[in-house]
Design a protein around this motif. Structure first.
Motif, PDB file in Angstrom:
ATOM      1  N   GLN A  17     -76.458 -85.244 -59.462  1.00 45.76           N
ATOM      2  CA  GLN A  17     -76.592 -86.559 -58.839  1.00 45.76           C
ATOM      3  C   GLN A  17     -75.270 -87.002 -58.225  1.00 45.76           C
ATOM      4  N   GLY A  18     -74.182 -86.546 -58.813  1.00 48.17           N
ATOM      5  CA  GLY A  18     -72.858 -86.829 -58.253  1.00 48.17           C
ATOM      6  C   GLY A  18     -72.220 -88.088 -58.814  1.00 48.17           C
ATOM      7  N   ALA A  19     -70.885 -88.111 -58.820  1.00 49.79           N
ATOM      8  CA  ALA A  19     -70.124 -89.268 -59.283  1.00 49.79           C
ATOM      9  C   ALA A  19     -68.760 -89.230 -58.605  1.00 49.79           C
ATOM     10  N   TYR A  20     -67.964 -90.289 -58.815  1.00 51.00           N
ATOM     11  CA  TYR A  20     -66.649 -90.374 -58.191  1.00 51.00           C
ATOM     12  C   TYR A  20     -65.584 -90.658 -59.240  1.00 51.00           C
ATOM     13  N   ALA A  21     -64.400 -90.090 -59.026  1.00 50.30           N
ATOM     14  CA  ALA A  21     -63.248 -90.337 -59.892  1.00 50.30           C
ATOM     15  C   ALA A  21     -62.078 -90.784 -59.022  1.00 50.30           C
ATOM     16  N   PHE A  22     -61.123 -91.478 -59.627  1.00 48.69           N
ATOM     17  CA  PHE A  22     -59.993 -92.054 -58.899  1.00 48.69           C
ATOM     18  C   PHE A  22     -58.800 -91.113 -58.899  1.00 48.69           C
ATOM     19  N   LEU A  23     -58.074 -91.083 -57.782  1.00 51.62           N
ATOM     20  CA  LEU A  23     -56.814 -90.363 -57.668  1.00 51.62           C
ATOM     21  C   LEU A  23     -55.797 -91.299 -57.034  1.00 51.62           C
ATOM     22  N   SER A  24     -54.685 -91.538 -57.716  1.00 51.58           N
ATOM     23  CA  SER A  24     -53.670 -92.483 -57.243  1.00 51.58           C
ATOM     24  C   SER A  24     -53.037 -92.034 -55.926  1.00 51.58           C
ATOM     25  N   ALA A  25     -52.279 -92.946 -55.320  1.00 50.67           N
ATOM     26  CA  ALA A  25     -51.588 -92.620 -54.064  1.00 50.67           C
ATOM     27  C   ALA A  25     -50.593 -91.475 -54.279  1.00 50.67           C
ATOM     28  N   LYS A  26     -49.834 -91.510 -55.389  1.00 44.28           N
ATOM     29  CA  LYS A  26     -48.889 -90.422 -55.672  1.00 44.28           C
ATOM     30  C   LYS A  26     -49.646 -89.118 -55.916  1.00 44.28           C
ATOM     31  N   GLY A  27     -50.744 -89.226 -56.631  1.00 40.91           N
ATOM     32  CA  GLY A  27     -51.552 -88.045 -56.878  1.00 40.91           C
ATOM     33  C   GLY A  27     -52.122 -87.470 -55.596  1.00 40.91           C
ATOM     34  N   THR A  28     -52.554 -88.359 -54.706  1.00 39.59           N
ATOM     35  CA  THR A  28     -53.093 -87.923 -53.415  1.00 39.59           C
ATOM     36  C   THR A  28     -52.048 -87.182 -52.602  1.00 39.59           C
ATOM     37  N   ARG A  29     -50.813 -87.717 -52.590  1.00 40.08           N
ATOM     38  CA  ARG A  29     -49.744 -87.054 -51.829  1.00 40.08           C
ATOM     39  C   ARG A  29     -49.438 -85.675 -52.412  1.00 40.08           C
ATOM     40  N   ALA A  30     -49.455 -85.573 -53.724  1.00 31.79           N
ATOM     41  CA  ALA A  30     -49.184 -84.282 -54.364  1.00 31.79           C
ATOM     42  C   ALA A  30     -50.281 -83.270 -54.046  1.00 31.79           C
ATOM     43  N   VAL A  31     -51.522 -83.719 -54.069  1.00 32.32           N
ATOM     44  CA  VAL A  31     -52.645 -82.829 -53.777  1.00 32.32           C
ATOM     45  C   VAL A  31     -52.627 -82.408 -52.307  1.00 32.32           C
ATOM     46  N   LEU A  32     -52.365 -83.354 -51.407  1.00 34.15           N
ATOM     47  CA  LEU A  32     -52.318 -83.028 -49.983  1.00 34.15           C
ATOM     48  C   LEU A  32     -51.179 -82.061 -49.672  1.00 34.15           C
ATOM     49  N   ALA A  33     -50.035 -82.256 -50.354  1.00 33.32           N
ATOM     50  CA  ALA A  33     -48.899 -81.351 -50.142  1.00 33.32           C
ATOM     51  C   ALA A  33     -49.263 -79.933 -50.583  1.00 33.32           C
ATOM     52  N   TRP A  34     -49.979 -79.835 -51.692  1.00 30.52           N
ATOM     53  CA  TRP A  34     -50.387 -78.516 -52.168  1.00 30.52           C
ATOM     54  C   TRP A  34     -51.414 -77.885 -51.220  1.00 30.52           C
ATOM     55  N   ILE A  35     -52.358 -78.673 -50.746  1.00 34.74           N
ATOM     56  CA  ILE A  35     -53.373 -78.165 -49.810  1.00 34.74           C
ATOM     57  C   ILE A  35     -52.705 -77.599 -48.555  1.00 34.74           C
ATOM     58  N   GLU A  36     -51.692 -78.341 -48.057  1.00 33.89           N
ATOM     59  CA  GLU A  36     -50.993 -77.895 -46.854  1.00 33.89           C
ATOM     60  C   GLU A  36     -50.186 -76.628 -47.134  1.00 33.89           C
ATOM     61  N   GLU A  37     -49.475 -76.602 -48.265  1.00 29.79           N
ATOM     62  CA  GLU A  37     -48.645 -75.434 -48.589  1.00 29.79           C
ATOM     63  C   GLU A  37     -49.496 -74.183 -48.791  1.00 29.79           C
ATOM     64  N   ALA A  38     -50.637 -74.352 -49.475  1.00 21.11           N
ATOM     65  CA  ALA A  38     -51.500 -73.202 -49.764  1.00 21.11           C
ATOM     66  C   ALA A  38     -52.428 -72.873 -48.601  1.00 21.11           C
ATOM     67  N   MET A  39     -52.383 -73.711 -47.556  1.00 23.66           N
ATOM     68  CA  MET A  39     -53.207 -73.513 -46.358  1.00 23.66           C
ATOM     69  C   MET A  39     -54.696 -73.390 -46.715  1.00 23.66           C
ATOM     70  N   LEU A  40     -55.154 -74.378 -47.489  1.00 25.65           N
ATOM     71  CA  LEU A  40     -56.535 -74.375 -47.944  1.00 25.65           C
ATOM     72  C   LEU A  40     -57.445 -75.005 -46.903  1.00 25.65           C
ATOM     73  N   SER A  41     -58.619 -74.466 -46.768  1.00 23.46           N
ATOM     74  CA  SER A  41     -59.613 -75.017 -45.845  1.00 23.46           C
ATOM     75  C   SER A  41     -60.563 -75.932 -46.606  1.00 23.46           C
ATOM     76  N   SER A  42     -61.460 -76.577 -45.887  1.00 26.08           N
ATOM     77  CA  SER A  42     -62.353 -77.577 -46.460  1.00 26.08           C
ATOM     78  C   SER A  42     -63.194 -77.037 -47.604  1.00 26.08           C
ATOM     79  N   ASP A  43     -63.622 -75.804 -47.514  1.00 23.09           N
ATOM     80  CA  ASP A  43     -64.504 -75.225 -48.530  1.00 23.09           C
ATOM     81  C   ASP A  43     -63.759 -74.548 -49.675  1.00 23.09           C
ATOM     82  N   ASP A  44     -62.436 -74.518 -49.610  1.00 21.60           N
ATOM     83  CA  ASP A  44     -61.652 -73.871 -50.665  1.00 21.60           C
ATOM     84  C   ASP A  44     -61.500 -74.787 -51.870  1.00 21.60           C
ATOM     85  N   PRO A  45     -61.410 -74.205 -53.068  1.00 21.93           N
ATOM     86  CA  PRO A  45     -61.106 -75.023 -54.249  1.00 21.93           C
ATOM     87  C   PRO A  45     -59.682 -75.550 -54.162  1.00 21.93           C
ATOM     88  N   ILE A  46     -59.469 -76.776 -54.650  1.00 20.09           N
ATOM     89  CA  ILE A  46     -58.129 -77.362 -54.588  1.00 20.09           C
ATOM     90  C   ILE A  46     -57.168 -76.621 -55.509  1.00 20.09           C
TER      91      ILE A  46
END
Length: 316
Positions: free
Chosen positions: A206-235
């Motif tokens: 059914q799905g649900a949502y969880a919160f990720l802080s602004a600092k957490g978001t920046r850390a995740v985005l930095a990792w996504i960019e460094e690892a060159m992950l695409s939309s369908d890749d696991p974070i």
């Protein structure tokens, strides 16, 4: 003549009819059941089921008993007695479920429903209690301290993203490793929502949502960019360059938390419990905590926070 529905009677009648089938038809039914089980049960449930059957078979060999179904209720009751005091009551009940499923998969009546087994289980609970061992809490200040000690290597950047996901979202390890890049939904205040497509308590998606802080978001985005992950890749992937874009094993989340915090007593569930502790300290009510942790019942968050609740009681 009309007969009131009796689930147990109908089950016995069905099993009786199945036992009269030709051998090859019975084998076909068992094979189909096994195939359908692969789709019906989660990978974790299937792993626990197979482990239970393996452990039961090993126990029977040590005791000189027959593990071929149908298994006698006396054997199962003795197995329960032997597990008492060594395993938590809920773990024993999970193993009884596995043994029951073992019989259901062969269209045989389950010995776990026999009164001898019920009495054995009652005796174990009475003698050893039903308290569950709780993972130690890993509160946000402890996780942030571990994050501050990380360097800037690729592994550190992956671990930083994982630690923020764990402490901000209160997600289970199975949920953390299942997040794909597309599940990160940005918000105007620079924080994000994480879409949980399926979880332990939401097997039908059914799905649900969880919160990720602004600092957490920046850390995740930095990792996504460094690892060159695409939309369908696991974070959360392997940190090596050129590694497979597959999610890490949920057990690895616990190992990373131990390595980063230096605490060998914590597990992936510790940040979920720590989040509850933090929320109670801030004065959050139980209903808000249930929403944040996506619980449908107050039982578990209340259990996680009972130490904090006791320290905040009116007794002095």
């Amino acid at each position: 003549m009309h007969r009131n529905f009796d689930r147990q009677t109908d089950r016995v009648e069905l099993l009786s009819r199945l036992s009269g089938l030709p051998a090859h038809k019975h084998t076909e039914l068992i094979e189909e059941y096994q195939k359908r089980s692969e789709n019906a049960f989660s990978p974790g449930t299937l792993r626990n089921y197979r482990m239970t059957i393996r452990l039961f078979d090993e126990w029977c060999k040590r005791k000189g008993l027959d593990s071929t179904p149908p298994i006698s209720p006396q054997t199962v009751a003795t197995w329960v007695d032997d597990m008492g005091g060594k395993l938590a009551a809920n773990t024993i009940e999970t193993r009884l479920w596995g043994l029951a499923e073992f019989h259901r998969s062969r269209f045989l009546p389950s010995p776990t429903r026999h009164r001898l087994v019920e009495l054995a289980m009652m005796g174990v609970k009475r003698k050893y209690g039903t308290a569950q061992r709780q993972a130690p809490a890993l509160c946000k200040k402890d996780v942030l301290s571990a994050i501050n000690n990380l360097g800037r290597s690729q592994r550190d950047n992956r671990d930083r993203a994982l630690l923020y996901l764990a402490t901000d979202s209160w997600c289970r390890a199975s949920e953390i490793v299942s997040f794909k890049v597309r599940d990160l939904l940005r918000q105007d205040d620079e924080s994000s929502l994480l879409f949980i497509s399926k979880s332990k308590t939401d097997q039908h998606g059914q799905g649900a949502y969880a919160f990720l802080s602004a600092k957490g978001t920046r850390a995740v985005l930095a990792w996504i960019e460094e690892a060159m992950l695409s939309s369908d890749d696991p974070i959360i992937t392997k940190s090596q360059m050129g590694g497979e874009r597959k999610p890490i094993n949920p057990a690895t989340v616990s190992r990373i938390l131990r390595r980063c915090t230096g605490r060998m007593d914590v597990s992936a569930h510790s940040t979920r419990i720590g989040g509850v502790h933090d929320a109670f300290r801030l004065g959050c009510d139980l209903s808000s905590i249930m929403v944040a942790g996506r619980w449908t019942s107050p039982e578990m968050p209340a259990r996680y926070g009972r130490r904090i609740l006791a320290s905040q009681s009116a007794a002095f």
